[in-house]
Design a protein around this motif. Structure first.
Motif, PDB file in Angstrom:
ATOM      1  N   ASN A  79      85.250  19.754   2.738  1.00 42.74           N
ATOM      2  CA  ASN A  79      85.239  20.576   1.544  1.00 42.74           C
ATOM      3  C   ASN A  79      84.963  22.038   1.927  1.00 42.74           C
ATOM      4  N   ASN A  80      85.692  22.972   1.307  1.00 42.57           N
ATOM      5  CA  ASN A  80      85.551  24.391   1.658  1.00 42.57           C
ATOM      6  C   ASN A  80      84.110  24.879   1.546  1.00 42.57           C
ATOM      7  N   MET A  81      83.489  24.572   0.403  1.00 37.86           N
ATOM      8  CA  MET A  81      82.152  25.098   0.182  1.00 37.86           C
ATOM      9  C   MET A  81      81.154  24.480   1.164  1.00 37.86           C
ATOM     10  N   SER A  82      81.341  23.196   1.442  1.00 36.43           N
ATOM     11  CA  SER A  82      80.426  22.555   2.377  1.00 36.43           C
ATOM     12  C   SER A  82      80.571  23.162   3.773  1.00 36.43           C
ATOM     13  N   LEU A  83      81.790  23.478   4.162  1.00 39.64           N
ATOM     14  CA  LEU A  83      82.001  24.133   5.459  1.00 39.64           C
ATOM     15  C   LEU A  83      81.381  25.536   5.470  1.00 39.64           C
ATOM     16  N   LEU A  84      81.526  26.247   4.355  1.00 39.50           N
ATOM     17  CA  LEU A  84      80.921  27.585   4.256  1.00 39.50           C
ATOM     18  C   LEU A  84      79.406  27.512   4.469  1.00 39.50           C
ATOM     19  N   ILE A  85      78.770  26.548   3.810  1.00 35.54           N
ATOM     20  CA  ILE A  85      77.309  26.430   3.914  1.00 35.54           C
ATOM     21  C   ILE A  85      76.913  26.046   5.357  1.00 35.54           C
ATOM     22  N   GLN A  86      77.703  25.154   5.967  1.00 39.53           N
ATOM     23  CA  GLN A  86      77.428  24.772   7.365  1.00 39.53           C
ATOM     24  C   GLN A  86      77.502  25.989   8.280  1.00 39.53           C
ATOM     25  N   LEU A  87      78.550  26.788   8.088  1.00 39.88           N
ATOM     26  CA  LEU A  87      78.709  27.982   8.923  1.00 39.88           C
ATOM     27  C   LEU A  87      77.573  28.962   8.667  1.00 39.88           C
ATOM     28  N   ALA A  88      77.162  29.080   7.410  1.00 40.50           N
ATOM     29  CA  ALA A  88      76.076  29.999   7.065  1.00 40.50           C
ATOM     30  C   ALA A  88      74.801  29.616   7.824  1.00 40.50           C
ATOM     31  N   PHE A  89      74.467  28.338   7.793  1.00 43.86           N
ATOM     32  CA  PHE A  89      73.248  27.906   8.478  1.00 43.86           C
ATOM     33  C   PHE A  89      73.384  28.015   9.992  1.00 43.86           C
ATOM     34  N   SER A  90      74.546  27.574  10.525  1.00 43.88           N
ATOM     35  CA  SER A  90      74.737  27.640  11.976  1.00 43.88           C
ATOM     36  C   SER A  90      74.576  29.065  12.487  1.00 43.88           C
ATOM     37  N   GLU A  91      75.250  30.004  11.811  1.00 47.20           N
ATOM     38  CA  GLU A  91      75.230  31.388  12.282  1.00 47.20           C
ATOM     39  C   GLU A  91      73.859  32.032  12.052  1.00 47.20           C
ATOM     40  N   ALA A  92      73.226  31.736  10.918  1.00 47.89           N
ATOM     41  CA  ALA A  92      71.935  32.373  10.624  1.00 47.89           C
ATOM     42  C   ALA A  92      70.835  31.857  11.550  1.00 47.89           C
ATOM     43  N   LEU A  93      70.904  30.580  11.904  1.00 46.17           N
ATOM     44  CA  LEU A  93      69.834  30.005  12.732  1.00 46.17           C
ATOM     45  C   LEU A  93      70.139  30.130  14.222  1.00 46.17           C
ATOM     46  N   LEU A  94      71.432  29.984  14.588  1.00 50.15           N
ATOM     47  CA  LEU A  94      71.788  29.962  16.004  1.00 50.15           C
ATOM     48  C   LEU A  94      73.015  30.820  16.286  1.00 50.15           C
ATOM     49  N   ASP A  95      74.165  30.238  15.992  1.00 48.45           N
ATOM     50  CA  ASP A  95      75.440  30.847  16.300  1.00 48.45           C
ATOM     51  C   ASP A  95      76.476  29.972  15.601  1.00 48.45           C
ATOM     52  N   TRP A  96      77.493  30.568  14.987  1.00 45.95           N
ATOM     53  CA  TRP A  96      78.433  29.709  14.245  1.00 45.95           C
ATOM     54  C   TRP A  96      79.095  28.689  15.164  1.00 45.95           C
ATOM     55  N   GLU A  97      79.178  28.988  16.463  1.00 46.30           N
ATOM     56  CA  GLU A  97      79.879  28.071  17.361  1.00 46.30           C
ATOM     57  C   GLU A  97      79.162  26.735  17.516  1.00 46.30           C
ATOM     58  N   GLU A  98      77.921  26.702  17.049  1.00 45.27           N
ATOM     59  CA  GLU A  98      77.196  25.435  17.063  1.00 45.27           C
ATOM     60  C   GLU A  98      77.970  24.368  16.280  1.00 45.27           C
ATOM     61  N   ILE A  99      78.735  24.807  15.289  1.00 43.05           N
ATOM     62  CA  ILE A  99      79.481  23.850  14.476  1.00 43.05           C
ATOM     63  C   ILE A  99      80.512  23.110  15.330  1.00 43.05           C
ATOM     64  N   ASN A 100      80.998  23.769  16.381  1.00 43.09           N
ATOM     65  CA  ASN A 100      81.933  23.117  17.312  1.00 43.09           C
ATOM     66  C   ASN A 100      81.239  22.541  18.548  1.00 43.09           C
ATOM     67  N   ASP A 101      80.163  23.198  18.965  1.00 43.05           N
ATOM     68  CA  ASP A 101      79.485  22.745  20.193  1.00 43.05           C
ATOM     69  C   ASP A 101      78.493  21.623  19.924  1.00 43.05           C
ATOM     70  N   GLY A 102      77.969  21.590  18.689  1.00 42.67           N
ATOM     71  CA  GLY A 102      76.935  20.610  18.350  1.00 42.67           C
ATOM     72  C   GLY A 102      77.334  19.162  18.628  1.00 42.67           C
ATOM     73  N   PRO A 103      78.519  18.732  18.156  1.00 43.85           N
ATOM     74  CA  PRO A 103      78.886  17.321  18.337  1.00 43.85           C
ATOM     75  C   PRO A 103      78.782  16.843  19.785  1.00 43.85           C
ATOM     76  N   ALA A 104      79.193  17.663  20.742  1.00 45.25           N
ATOM     77  CA  ALA A 104      79.115  17.250  22.153  1.00 45.25           C
ATOM     78  C   ALA A 104      77.654  17.113  22.586  1.00 45.25           C
ATOM     79  N   LYS A 105      76.811  17.976  22.038  1.00 40.61           N
ATOM     80  CA  LYS A 105      75.395  17.902  22.417  1.00 40.61           C
ATOM     81  C   LYS A 105      74.769  16.610  21.889  1.00 40.61           C
ATOM     82  N   TYR A 106      75.157  16.220  20.683  1.00 40.57           N
ATOM     83  CA  TYR A 106      74.640  14.956  20.151  1.00 40.57           C
ATOM     84  C   TYR A 106      75.197  13.774  20.933  1.00 40.57           C
TER      85      TYR A 106
END
Lengths: 526, 500
Positions: free
Chosen positions: A459-486
């Motif tokens: 969902n667009n809005m859900s992705l927006l919120i995910q990016l908002a948190f990723s970038e504000a807390l760490l870096d937006w790339e966490e949204i792509n890098d996170g899965p491999a870390k898990y």
């Protein structure tokens, strides 16, 4: 059965393998930064045609506050909907005059309250220095004067609508008429986010409206809006069964760092904010270098970049330096316990200090929570089903920008007590600390985490919120890098963090019990 | 292959540098229009999708709405069955809900519940079954790779739920715990009593399980209501995601084959209760009073439905732009949330209601303002600007009903079950456009008569009744202050507790 399971294991792990080896399967974010420092993340996608979710984030939240101005981040969120010299007024000059006059009166009132009323409070003469019931005659006349000014500005005074300089909620009207929906904002400990969904052809309007309010917000209704926030506080905290207790537990848990006060702020502070404090805050945290925008949906990136450049370039980078968040959480030296009595079922929460977002231990801690949660997780199978002592049981890993916590929550069933749940929890912990997680159980949890990585992006809005948190807390790339870390978390990692963070001296325990006396009294018709 | 990719993916790092150069060195900045109205927008053409383009029928007669979508490797299947708590026997309110929950939790065929859950969880497939008032819905969300196996499990669960005895005991025990919390939150007291006032305590909209009705639930009752609801004669399917249409239809046909269809479930009963206008109160010691006021409304397909929808937007449903929000929250700071709601029912009239909360001394003032706004909108036509904003808002947000494939299909499923007129969505925007201010005044006078409304307050009456410091309103302003104190109810038996 076993064979089928094994077979499936191979297929699912292949899928996960694809996810972190093939770069082409990541969320394609276009990132760019304006010369004034404002960063943008664009994600064009066409599966939901004709609509775009757009928002921006100020990298500021309650953690950036201090005693005296707690809640100001959230209050700002309210102010941002009150307009500018263009939106929200039919006469900007006269409106400014109203605001200046209101400020003069309110500053005098604050002086009186903080000196005289606070002293009367300290003497024991009155119970609340801010409550109008306790106004001195001088304070009362100032309050009437302020109220008269506010009413005149809104066109509700004696002279009627003619004096109105405000166009009520024009900001919302413009968007509503243009087909904007879901316009809202939220404030959290670490960030403040403003968002809306608009038809694809209205992105220029979005750029106009958002850059206008970032450029020129005037904090209209700076004094009357805090009544609304008081009602919000009453709604969320004071009138819910556990609200005030959770607030207390939170403040007990965090000893020194900026997570110890509630996002909505302490009531006394909410009354006291001055215009000067607001301006310093605005000029410090709402400058383009501390902001980023996120646009997700059906749009042409070239055109959107043109709008962004055209509109957001007007934001002044400002001169204030961002004050660093300095205070670290001190080490907890002894177990803390809280016992609460009220209109709620017997429940328990056990909390532990852990690590901030992005810390290498945050990944195994998140996975640990997954092992415990869900229908087939350890808490449900052992406490809800197996021993039948819990109606619900869950665990959570909450990693914020500067610190983190891990929590266990459970509600009793039947005659079980919170203390029994507490013991059962410690027994689960011992198992996690002493026995390595079986390979199949870890695989199951990883499968679920991997699938939810798709689901949360749909969902667009859900992705927006995910990016908002990723970038504000760490870096937006966490949204792509996170899965491999898990995916790379091992059973040994989980065992290691289970041993490291769950000591007795690192925990805080809240026990909630139903106030049966009160219930019994009512039953007997007191 | 198709997965998480957004077309034309390029490495974002490289791109950022290029954009920065191209964008900021070349073209000059265009001027900013002085006001948003000065912006010219490209026209956005939108034709609502037609149900017939998505509607297919399996050989057994089952209707399937189907749509492909390949952005993610996921498939979403939902089956909507007619009937929910509307089919509960009077002695066992909530039976359909317990049945739905137990279909999911009680194992499938010979497969023990624990094994069933483990298998699904390992496949990362999400399955849920829930009963609402008039429909029961079963949903499955699986990775497309795991669809076949998931579908087998899912259909087996629906056809042959095992209703495991132990699991049933756990479910009943958990339900009992939730009953105990009935009076903890003022909002749940408000919702419960208001529904009882609107529809009558024994109608399924308002009826509630008690500890003894929950304890009395037997496996056989679950099987009986399951047979009534969960079968192919009573279902419409929606499926969207990463598949080829003909292939998925074939899989569904195979999965459903041999499943005996029964009769379509009965339509919900019309409530017999009549709301008695007046002022009502339930005691709860909190610093804020919760209020709902209103009356029964109209059926969904009433000819006045669209004008009333617009009127309600202007009055209290349109967020910050609405009158109630402006007057009660924005001007007076008396509430955080205040809104009016038009609840739609297909088979019998729903309700019109306004809800808000305010600190104890200003409950009366907020109530007075809300009633004043209702009176005003029946007395004077709305402004041109107001009707224009409300119409544009509805027309411009109209496409969002169809924003995703699952959402679109669900609209079609609901429309088919409820016999919505076929041209409803095609002509929706014209119907909205043609509404006049006179229409709004007429429907306001016809449907929003305050003298037919009831006011229900949950809160501390002693602190609420006298009203605000300045004396702008007290609770005596409504129905002459003739308040009927309703008893709080025992959370387990629902028997009235003695009034203080």
């Amino acid at each position: 059965m076993c064979w089928r399971v094994l077979f499936r294991l191979v297929v699912v792990s292949t899928l996960i393998g694809c996810m972190h080896t093939a770069a082409a399967q990541k969320v394609a974010v276009e990132e760019f930064t304006l010369p004034n420092g404002m960063q943008f993340l664009l994600v064009p996608r066409s599966d939901q045609p004709n609509v775009v979710s757009a928002g921006w984030v100020a990298r500021v939240g309650s953690v950036n506050e201090r005693p005296g101005i707690t809640g100001i981040s959230h209050f700002f969120e309210h102010m941002m909907f009150k307009g500018t010299n263009t939106i929200g007024t039919r006469n900007p000059d006269k409106d400014r005059t109203f605001r200046v006059e209101q400020k003069k009166v309110r500053d005098q009132m604050n002086q009186l309250v903080l000196n005289e009323q606070y002293e009367r409070f300290r003497n024991g003469e009155i119970d609340d220095p801010w409550d109008p019931v306790n106004d001195t005659p001088r304070l009362k006349s100032l309050r009437t004067k302020l109220d008269t000014l506010i009413r005149a500005q809104q066109g509700r005074g004696k002279a009627g609508p003619a004096t109105a300089t405000i166009v009520k909620d024009e900001f919302d009207q413009v968007y509503t008429k243009a087909g904007g929906s879901g316009m809202n904002a939220f404030t959290s400990y670490d960030l403040t986010c403003y968002f809306i969904t608009v038809p694809s052809n209205k992105l220029e309007l979005w750029a106009w409206m958002e850059s206008d309010r970032l450029n020129d917000s005037v904090f209209r209704e700076f004094y009357s809006e805090r009544n609304v926030v008081h009602e919000e506080r009453r709604l969320r905290t004071d009138s819910t069964p556990t609200g005030r207790f959770q607030e207390q537990f939170n403040s007990m848990f965090w000893a020194s760092c900026g997570y110890s006060w509630p996002v909505i702020g302490w009531p006394s502070d909410l009354n006291s904010y001055t215009f000067e404090q607001a301006q310093v805050y605005w000029n410090t945290y709402y400058r383009p270098g501390n902001l980023f925008g996120v646009v997700v949906g059906d749009f042409d990136p070239k055109q959107v970049k043109k709008y962004i450049k055209q509109y957001f370039s007007r934001l002044d980078p400002g001169k204030n330096k961002l004050p660093p968040v300095v205070t670290l959480e001190v080490e907890q030296m002894a177990e803390q316990r809280m016992k609460a009595l009220g209109d709620f079922p017997p429940t328990i929460e056990v909390r532990y200090h852990t690590v901030p977002a992005g810390h290498r231990d945050s990944y195994p801690l998140d996975m640990l929570a997954e092992v415990l949660n869900e229908r087939t997780g350890r808490l449900y199978t052992s406490m809800v089903e197996g021993r039948g002592i819990a109606a619900t049981a869950s665990a959570g890993s909450d990693t914020r920008k500067y610190a983190g916590l891990f929590s266990f929550d459970a509600m009793t069933r039947g005659d079980a007590t919170p203390e029994q749940l507490e013991q059962a929890w410690y027994e689960e912990l011992v198992k996690l600390q002493t026995e390595k997680l079986p390979e199949r159980e870890l695989r199951k949890v990883k499968n679920r985490v991997a699938a939810s990585n798709y689901r949360r992006l749909e969902n667009n809005m859900s992705l927006l919120i995910q990016l908002a948190f990723s970038e504000a807390l760490l870096d937006w790339e966490e949204i792509n890098d996170g899965p491999a870390k898990y995916e790379s978390v091992t059973a040994e990692d989980i065992q290691r963090v289970a041993k490291k963070y769950f000591d007795e001296t690192n925990r805080s325990v809240a026990i909630y019990r139903r106030d049966t006396e009160q219930v019994a009294e009512k039953g007997a018709g007191k | 292959m198709n997965y998480l990719v957004l077309k034309n993916t390029v490495c974002a790092h490289l791109m950022s540098g290029i954009f920065a150069m191209n964008l900021f060195c070349a073209t000059p900045v265009s001027a900013i229009p002085p006001r948003p109205e000065a912006i010219e927008f490209q026209k956005l053409e939108f034709t609502p999708p037609r149900a017939t383009d998505f509607r297919r029928m399996l050989s057994d007669g089952t209707v399937v709405f189907v749509a492909e979508s390949h952005e993610f490797p996921l498939i979403k299947l939902s089956i909507t069955f007619k009937g929910g708590d509307s089919l509960d026997p009077e002695s066992t309110p909530g039976l359909a809900s317990v049945m739905a929950r137990m279909v999911r939790e009680g194992g499938a065929g010979d497969m023990k519940p624990g094994m069933f859950d483990e298998t699904l969880d390992f496949l990362a497939t999400e399955v849920s079954v829930s009963a609402g008032n008039t429909f029961t819905t079963a949903r499955m969300n699986s990775l497309s790779d795991n669809f076949d196996e998931s579908l087998n499990l899912f259909v087996n669960m629906l056809r042959k739920p095992a209703f495991d005895k132990q699991r049933l005991e756990v479910a009943k025990a958990r339900l009992l715990e939730s009953l105990k919390q009935r009076n903890d939150n003022a909002s749940s007291i408000l919702a419960r009593e208001w529904k009882a006032m609107l529809y009558g305590r024994t109608h399924f909209e308002a009826s509630q399980p008690t500890a003894s009705s929950v304890e009395a639930i037997r496996r056989e009752q679950l099987q009986t209501i399951h047979q009534k609801i969960i079968h192919p004669g009573n279902m419409i399917v929606a499926v969207s995601g990463d598949f080829a249409i003909e292939e998925i239809l074939e899989k569904l046909t195979k999965a459903f084959s041999g499943w005996e269809p029964g009769a379509v479930a009965a339509s919900p009963e019309t409530p017999k209760a009549v709301l008695v206008p007046g002022l009502y109160h339930v005691q709860k010691d909190i610093p804020q009073g919760k209020v709902v006021l209103g009356k029964r409304g109209i059926v969904r397909d009433d000819p006045d439905a669209i004008p009333l929808l617009l009127l309600n937007e202007i009055l209290g449903a349109g967020g910050f732009t609405s009158r109630l929000m402006q007057k009660v929250r924005s001007n007076e700071g008396l509430a955080y949330s205040v809104r009016s709601i038009l609840s739609q029912r297909v088979d019998y009239p729903g309700a019109f209601q306004a809800t808000f909360e305010s600190k104890n001394p200003t409950v009366a003032l907020a109530t007075k303002i809300v009633l004043g706004e209702i009176a005003l909108i029946r007395d004077q036509p709305v402004s041109d600007a107001e009707i224009e904003v409300a119409k544009q808002g509805l027309i411009e947000t109209f496409p969002r009903q169809f924003e995703s494939k699952p959402a679109t299909l669900q609209v079609f499923v609901n429309d088919e079950w409820t016999n919505r007129p076929k041209d409803y969505w095609r002509t929706f925007r014209e119907k909205v456009s043609s509404v006049t201010k006179e229409d709004l005044l007429r429907v306001a006078q016809k449907h929003l008569d305050p003298s037919q409304m009831a006011i229900l307050v949950v809160g501390n009456w002693e602190a609420i009744a006298p009203g605000d410091l300045e004396g702008r309103a007290t609770m005596k302003d409504f129905f002459g202050g003739d308040v009927k104190h309703l008893p709080l109810r025992d959370p387990l038996t629902l028997d009235p507790l003695p009034l203080d």
